[in-house]
Design an enzyme around this catalytic site. Sequence first.
Site, PDB file in Angstrom:
ATOM      1  N   ASP B  67       0.824  -1.210   0.000  1.00 18.15           N
ATOM      2  CA  ASP B  67       0.000   0.000   0.000  1.00 18.15           C
ATOM      3  C   ASP B  67       0.860   1.262   0.000  1.00 18.15           C
ATOM      4  OD1 ASP B  67       1.079  -0.006   2.495  1.00 18.15           O
ATOM      5  OD2 ASP B  67      -0.813   0.044   3.591  1.00 18.15           O
ATOM      6  N   CYS B  70       4.783  -0.090   2.802  1.00 18.39           N
ATOM      7  CA  CYS B  70       5.351  -1.391   3.155  1.00 18.39           C
ATOM      8  C   CYS B  70       6.732  -1.277   3.781  1.00 18.39           C
ATOM      9  CB  CYS B  70       5.357  -2.325   1.953  1.00 18.39           C
ATOM     10  SG  CYS B  70       6.163  -1.631   0.513  1.00 18.39           S
ATOM     11  N   HIS B 250       8.358  -3.045  -3.827  1.00 19.25           N
ATOM     12  CA  HIS B 250       7.773  -3.622  -2.614  1.00 19.25           C
ATOM     13  C   HIS B 250       8.797  -4.204  -1.638  1.00 19.25           C
ATOM     14  CE1 HIS B 250       4.687  -5.174  -0.082  1.00 19.25           C
ATOM     15  NE2 HIS B 250       5.174  -6.387  -0.153  1.00 19.25           N
TER      16      HIS B 250
END
Lengths: 151, 258
Positions: B67, B70, B250
């Site tokens: 989101d 992270c 990510h």
Amino acid sequence: MSTPARRRLMRDFKRLQEDPPTGVSGAPTDNNIMIWNAVIFGPHDTPFEDGTFKLTIEFTEEYPNKPPTVRFVSKVFHPNVYADGGICLDILQNRWSPTYDVSAILTSIQSLLSDPNPNSPANSTAAQLYKENRREYEKRVKACVEQSFID
Amino acid sequence: MENENRDEMIIKQQREIEREICEAIPLVSQLNEIGSLNDEYENDEVYINKIKDLQTKYRYMRRTRPDGNCFFRAFAFAYLEYLGKNTHDYISFRSLAQESKEKLIKLGFPQFTLEDFHDTFMEVVKKFDPAEISLDKDMTEELSLTFNEQGYSDYVVVYLRLLTSGKLQEEADFYQHFIEGNFTIEEFRHQEVEPMYKESDHIHIIALCSALDVCVRVEYMDRGDGGKIKAHDFPEGKEPKVFLLYRPGHYDILYPNK
């Protein structure tokens, strides 16, 4: 039910009452702390002077991690205000910081009235007049100031 | 058309996408074997080889919700898990965290709202005092509960973002060199650091590690050649306490082989 958003809004309200900034006011509606009514007084030495502009502020449970939706209820002729009252202001969109509270939001909108940003127009007529025909711009603004007395 | 309220339309669409991600992935997952990564990269030679390499060093991972928060969420979880087992480091971290509020206020952060985040942050930090926790298992469960409760979890992320922003401001002359494009440090802090859901880059990691005086090791897994993952320590030359896996865009948490 107490949630982080509701707790924070209670704090925001307390602060707004104890330490109110000049020329703005706001309070939750009677039965819902997630919806507020607010008033911004037109800043001195601007064509908005003497106007009293009403707004609504709608919060979600994600406040203060996400900004609320702020909208003028009064008609406002301004380069960064949409016809539906929506406001184009960076701190209410991509530059929102969770450190802003209701007081900071209202004072930022108040400064936007004094210093429009005609390069990101929400109302292209207002933006164009602001850049090219300041006298006509001020005339149109003053008309909405007068309208704000009646609302 | 031009006068339609496009901002609100865009925001509405973004929120729908975010809601779908929320429903699919918890904020911080349970422990997964590293091998579980293979499911995401079927028939993908480059990644399969790199997962094998990753397995030589790490046994487990925890996934975090993609989101934009992270890095901060993964860091907070992993570091509190480490601190909960290391009394000495816990005590110095707690006093550093306690004092950070005054420091940020001196840097110009608004006291009223800062206090709200700091109070919650300290409440979470105090939960993981090694003196109060008897079993590793209890602590890990408590961490999982805390970090999957959006209110607490997001407030911790906000406070780490503010610490990062404060560090950038404090050492603006240094960090200015790392900023790409025409941003000033001021603009960068307000646009890329303080708002939630904005992704982290090296500069965020460097500033946060420096603010908290901790070393993080990031294992980079991407399409690059060589079949090996590359580790990078922030800062170099210190012993890492937090281990993260980076795949483009990510961060997840890693657990080294003992």
